[in-house]
Scaffold this active site. Structure first.
Site, short mmCIF file in Angstrom:
data_model
loop_
_atom_site.label_atom_id
_atom_site.label_comp_id
_atom_site.label_asym_id
_atom_site.label_seq_id
_atom_site.Cartn_x
_atom_site.Cartn_y
_atom_site.Cartn_z
N GLU A 20 -0.86 3.48 4.06
CA GLU A 20 -1.72 3.49 2.87
C GLU A 20 -2.29 4.90 2.62
O GLU A 20 -2.40 5.32 1.47
CB GLU A 20 -2.83 2.46 3.04
CG GLU A 20 -2.29 1.04 3.01
CD GLU A 20 -3.32 -0.04 3.30
OE1 GLU A 20 -2.94 -1.22 3.27
OE2 GLU A 20 -4.50 0.29 3.56
N LYS A 43 -13.50 -0.40 -5.13
CA LYS A 43 -12.79 -1.10 -6.20
C LYS A 43 -13.52 -0.98 -7.54
O LYS A 43 -14.69 -0.59 -7.60
CB LYS A 43 -12.60 -2.57 -5.79
CG LYS A 43 -11.67 -2.75 -4.57
CD LYS A 43 -11.44 -4.23 -4.28
CE LYS A 43 -10.47 -4.42 -3.12
NZ LYS A 43 -10.20 -5.86 -2.84
N HIS A 70 -11.52 -2.22 -0.43
CA HIS A 70 -10.32 -2.49 0.36
C HIS A 70 -10.43 -1.71 1.66
O HIS A 70 -10.97 -0.60 1.66
CB HIS A 70 -9.06 -2.02 -0.39
CG HIS A 70 -7.85 -1.96 0.52
ND1 HIS A 70 -7.08 -3.06 0.78
CD2 HIS A 70 -7.34 -0.93 1.26
CE1 HIS A 70 -6.12 -2.70 1.65
NE2 HIS A 70 -6.26 -1.42 1.94
N ASN A 96 -14.47 -7.76 -4.83
CA ASN A 96 -15.22 -7.68 -3.58
C ASN A 96 -15.44 -6.24 -3.10
O ASN A 96 -15.62 -5.98 -1.91
CB ASN A 96 -14.56 -8.55 -2.50
CG ASN A 96 -13.13 -8.15 -2.22
OD1 ASN A 96 -12.63 -7.16 -2.75
ND2 ASN A 96 -12.46 -8.92 -1.38
N TYR A 133 -0.24 -3.58 -3.30
CA TYR A 133 -0.54 -4.96 -2.90
C TYR A 133 0.72 -5.81 -2.80
O TYR A 133 0.64 -7.04 -2.86
CB TYR A 133 -1.54 -5.59 -3.86
CG TYR A 133 -2.99 -5.23 -3.57
CD1 TYR A 133 -3.59 -5.61 -2.36
CD2 TYR A 133 -3.78 -4.55 -4.48
CE1 TYR A 133 -4.91 -5.30 -2.07
CE2 TYR A 133 -5.11 -4.24 -4.21
CZ TYR A 133 -5.66 -4.63 -3.00
OH TYR A 133 -6.98 -4.33 -2.72
P1 IDP Z 1 -8.93 -8.24 2.46
O1 IDP Z 1 -9.19 -7.32 1.28
O2 IDP Z 1 -10.21 -8.77 3.07
O3 IDP Z 1 -8.00 -7.64 3.48
P2 IDP Z 1 -6.66 -9.87 1.56
O4 IDP Z 1 -6.38 -11.25 2.03
O5 IDP Z 1 -5.78 -8.77 2.07
O6 IDP Z 1 -8.20 -9.56 1.86
O7 IDP Z 1 -6.59 -9.89 -0.03
C1 IDP Z 1 -6.51 -8.71 -0.77
C2 IDP Z 1 -7.45 -8.79 -1.93
O8 IDP Z 1 -7.01 -9.83 -2.80
C3 IDP Z 1 -8.90 -9.19 -1.59
O9 IDP Z 1 -9.68 -8.11 -1.14
C4 IDP Z 1 -9.38 -9.73 -2.91
O10 IDP Z 1 -9.69 -8.68 -3.83
C5 IDP Z 1 -8.13 -10.47 -3.40
N1 IDP Z 1 -8.13 -11.88 -3.00
C6 IDP Z 1 -7.89 -12.38 -1.76
N2 IDP Z 1 -7.95 -13.73 -1.74
C7 IDP Z 1 -8.24 -14.09 -3.03
C8 IDP Z 1 -8.43 -15.36 -3.66
O11 IDP Z 1 -8.34 -16.43 -3.04
N3 IDP Z 1 -8.70 -15.32 -5.01
C9 IDP Z 1 -8.81 -14.17 -5.73
N4 IDP Z 1 -8.61 -12.95 -5.15
C10 IDP Z 1 -8.35 -12.91 -3.82
MG MG Z 2 -5.99 -7.09 3.26
#
Ligand code: IDP
Ligand code: MG
Length: 140
Positions: A128, A11, A117, A114, A51
């Site tokens: 994907e 990312k 992905h 974070n 997304y």
């Molecule tokens: P993942 O990447 O661990 O699968 P997902 O729930 O699919 O997590 O969420 C997609 C992305 O959305 C996350 O990697 C993160 O960048 C963002 N995200 C998820 N939850 C939050 C939140 O509570 N606040 C801000 N961004 C979030």
């Molecule tokens: Mg996810």
């Protein structure tokens, strides 16, 4: 053991901090092989479609803005149980909850920024991968 392919994105927070190699090192040390890779700048349309499952979530607009804030590296990873293996080495979505040694614990900035992905199922991995790569761009 089943050889699988999964999809990864390094990312913008990680490319901005010049961590493409550091992330890839952890992926490779986990037993995953990069069989396709390219550095791109997502369009807003691409990020919103990619997304789309999160469209109703409160963080959706911020997430899309973040994902287009700089270049990303999209990759196809191959290995035994690659989908689960990648999710393991990524660590929990919130780096504060991630295990030591995972990409997100070691490198991520926040729950949003974070660093990586990773596909959450074999079916989503195929979708994907096809979103970003043609078959001739994947060399196993
Ligand atoms: P993942 O990447 O661990 O699968 P997902 O729930 O699919 O997590 O969420 C997609 C992305 O959305 C996350 O990697 C993160 O960048 C963002 N995200 C998820 N939850 C939050 C939140 O509570 N606040 C801000 N961004 C979030
Ligand atoms: Mg996810």
């Amino acid at each position: 053991m089943t050889t699988e392919r999964t999809f990864s994105i390094i990312k913008p927070d990680a490319t901005r901090r010049n961590l493409t190699g550091a992330v890839t090192k952890l992926l490779e040390e986990a037993g995953l092989r990069v069989v396709a890779s390219k550095r791109i700048h997502l369009t807003r349309d691409q990020a919103e479609e990619f997304y789309g499952v999160h469209r109703e979530r409160p963080f959706f607009n911020d997430l899309v803005s973040f994902m287009i804030s700089g270049p990303v590296v999209v990759q196809v990873l191959e290995g035994d149980n690659a989908v689960a293996k990648n999710r393991d080495v990524m660590g929990a979505t919130n780096p504060a909850n991630a295990d030591a040694g995972t990409i997100r614990k070691e490198l991520a900035e926040s729950i949003e920024a974070n660093s990586v992905h990773g596909s959450d199922s074999l079916e989503n991995a195929a979708t994907e991968i096809a979103f970003f790569f043609t078959s001739d761009e994947i060399v196993g």
